[in-house]
Design a protein around this motif. Structure first.
Motif, PDB file in Angstrom:
ATOM      1  N   THR A  26     -69.830 -63.671  29.946  1.00  0.00           N
ATOM      2  CA  THR A  26     -71.125 -64.087  30.470  1.00  0.00           C
ATOM      3  C   THR A  26     -71.568 -65.374  29.793  1.00  0.00           C
ATOM      4  OG1 THR A  26     -72.457 -62.920  28.821  1.00  0.00           O
ATOM      5  CG2 THR A  26     -71.749 -61.650  30.759  1.00  0.00           C
ATOM      6  N   TYR A  27     -72.723 -65.875  30.251  1.00  0.00           N
ATOM      7  CA  TYR A  27     -73.284 -67.089  29.657  1.00  0.00           C
ATOM      8  C   TYR A  27     -73.632 -66.875  28.184  1.00  0.00           C
ATOM      9  CZ  TYR A  27     -76.133 -71.352  29.368  1.00  0.00           C
ATOM     10  OH  TYR A  27     -76.642 -72.577  29.025  1.00  0.00           O
ATOM     11  N   TYR A  30     -70.502 -67.608  26.476  1.00  0.00           N
ATOM     12  CA  TYR A  30     -70.241 -69.043  26.625  1.00  0.00           C
ATOM     13  C   TYR A  30     -71.020 -69.855  25.589  1.00  0.00           C
ATOM     14  CZ  TYR A  30     -70.383 -73.579  29.162  1.00  0.00           C
ATOM     15  OH  TYR A  30     -70.314 -74.903  29.532  1.00  0.00           O
ATOM     16  N   ASP A  85     -74.120 -78.366  32.629  1.00  0.00           N
ATOM     17  CA  ASP A  85     -73.903 -76.967  32.991  1.00  0.00           C
ATOM     18  C   ASP A  85     -74.692 -76.569  34.229  1.00  0.00           C
ATOM     19  OD1 ASP A  85     -72.180 -76.501  30.905  1.00  0.00           O
ATOM     20  OD2 ASP A  85     -73.612 -75.407  29.654  1.00  0.00           O
ATOM     21  N   ARG A  87     -75.356 -73.002  36.267  1.00  0.00           N
ATOM     22  CA  ARG A  87     -75.194 -71.559  36.112  1.00  0.00           C
ATOM     23  C   ARG A  87     -75.452 -70.850  37.435  1.00  0.00           C
ATOM     24  NH1 ARG A  87     -79.251 -73.548  32.732  1.00  0.00           N
ATOM     25  NH2 ARG A  87     -80.508 -71.678  32.916  1.00  0.00           N
ATOM     26  N   SER A  89     -75.767 -66.937  39.213  1.00  0.00           N
ATOM     27  CA  SER A  89     -75.851 -65.492  39.055  1.00  0.00           C
ATOM     28  C   SER A  89     -76.942 -64.974  39.966  1.00  0.00           C
ATOM     29  CB  SER A  89     -76.159 -65.113  37.602  1.00  0.00           C
ATOM     30  OG  SER A  89     -76.303 -63.719  37.462  1.00  0.00           O
ATOM     31  N   TYR A  94     -79.145 -64.263  30.580  1.00  0.00           N
ATOM     32  CA  TYR A  94     -77.921 -64.910  30.100  1.00  0.00           C
ATOM     33  C   TYR A  94     -76.782 -63.913  29.919  1.00  0.00           C
ATOM     34  CZ  TYR A  94     -80.715 -69.088  29.054  1.00  0.00           C
ATOM     35  OH  TYR A  94     -81.517 -70.185  29.147  1.00  0.00           O
ATOM     36  N   THR A  97     -75.253 -63.529  33.491  1.00  0.00           N
ATOM     37  CA  THR A  97     -74.786 -64.702  34.239  1.00  0.00           C
ATOM     38  C   THR A  97     -73.306 -64.897  33.946  1.00  0.00           C
ATOM     39  OG1 THR A  97     -76.963 -65.745  34.135  1.00  0.00           O
ATOM     40  CG2 THR A  97     -75.078 -67.191  34.527  1.00  0.00           C
ATOM     41  N   VAL A 100     -70.492 -70.335  34.874  1.00  0.00           N
ATOM     42  CA  VAL A 100     -71.040 -71.580  34.346  1.00  0.00           C
ATOM     43  C   VAL A 100     -69.991 -72.660  34.556  1.00  0.00           C
ATOM     44  CG1 VAL A 100     -72.132 -72.729  32.393  1.00  0.00           C
ATOM     45  CG2 VAL A 100     -72.122 -70.234  32.504  1.00  0.00           C
ATOM     46  N   TRP A 120     -80.048 -74.069  36.984  1.00  0.00           N
ATOM     47  CA  TRP A 120     -79.924 -72.644  37.310  1.00  0.00           C
ATOM     48  C   TRP A 120     -79.913 -72.516  38.824  1.00  0.00           C
ATOM     49  CZ3 TRP A 120     -78.646 -67.881  36.424  1.00  0.00           C
ATOM     50  CH2 TRP A 120     -79.181 -66.863  37.224  1.00  0.00           C
TER      51      TRP A 120
END
Length: 204
Positions: A26-27, A30, A85, A87, A89, A94, A97, A100, A120
């Motif tokens: 996930t983010y 990351y 970035d 993202r 989701s 976070y 998500t 990315v 986002w």
């Protein structure tokens, strides 16, 4: 969106990184990674970007970016070049998500999607410039991701072959254009009035 404190970075060698079978990242993961390579996360899976795009890639990317940036002066849309970035989701947390990515060029017209960490949700226009480091799986997964989350227009630029293929979102599905090449002028539904002279981009 929930505030998230960035944790201590963990230095990781991607070649030695042992990704467990079935692992989904996930983010939140990351944000902790400190790979020497630039990595992207697509539906929970790690993909390494080309460590250093070649000169041709950078020239073409820079030329397209400058043309769009000059056109957008006085407009409300914003354009960003990688690293930036984006993202994706259905859930803004976070820890949930799982995608990315860093498109070569992103145009965002809904400025509410922008925050200090990037974008986002779907940019209105994404430009990806292919390089020898792109894998077929990565390219296909990005296509699926952009289509699923509603990127309105997606350009795939081949700097060596001097071609551009434009995918336009129609009723939730990408519809491809004909293959454009040097000498063609291409237009964008996202940016009415904008046109790009491919001869200047590829031969300049």
């Amino acid at each position: 969106m929930k505030e998230y404190r960035i944790p201590q970075k963990e230095k990781i060698d991607l070649d030695a990184f042992n990704e467990p079978e079935g692992a989904v990242y996930t983010y939140a993961d990351y944000l902790k990674w400190d790979f020497e390579e630039i990595v992207e996360l697509i539906k929970g899976k790690i993909f390494a970007k080309a460590a250093a795009p070649n000169r041709r890639h950078q020239e073409v990317s820079g030329s397209i970016y400058l043309e769009i940036a000059n056109f957008l002066k006085g407009h409300s849309c914003k354009v960003y070049s990688a690293p930036f970035d984006v993202r994706f989701s259905r859930n803004p947390e976070y820890s949930k998500t799982d995608s990315v990515v860093q498109p070569d060029i992103s145009v965002i017209c809904d400025l509410g999607k922008l925050d200090d960490k990037g974008c986002w949700g779907a940019p209105d226009l994404v430009v990806e410039i292919l390089s020898p480091g792109n894998s077929r799986v990565e390219v296909q997964n990005k296509y699926d991701l952009y289509e699923e989350y509603g990127v309105r227009e997606y350009w795939v630029v081949h700097p060596t072959d001097c071609t551009v293929l434009i995918y336009t979102l129609v009723e939730g599905k990408f519809q491809p254009s004909r293959l454009f090449t040097s000498g063609d002028q291409i237009k964008s539904i996202v940016l009415p009035g904008f046109s790009l002279d491919l001869e200047a981009i590829f031969e300049g």
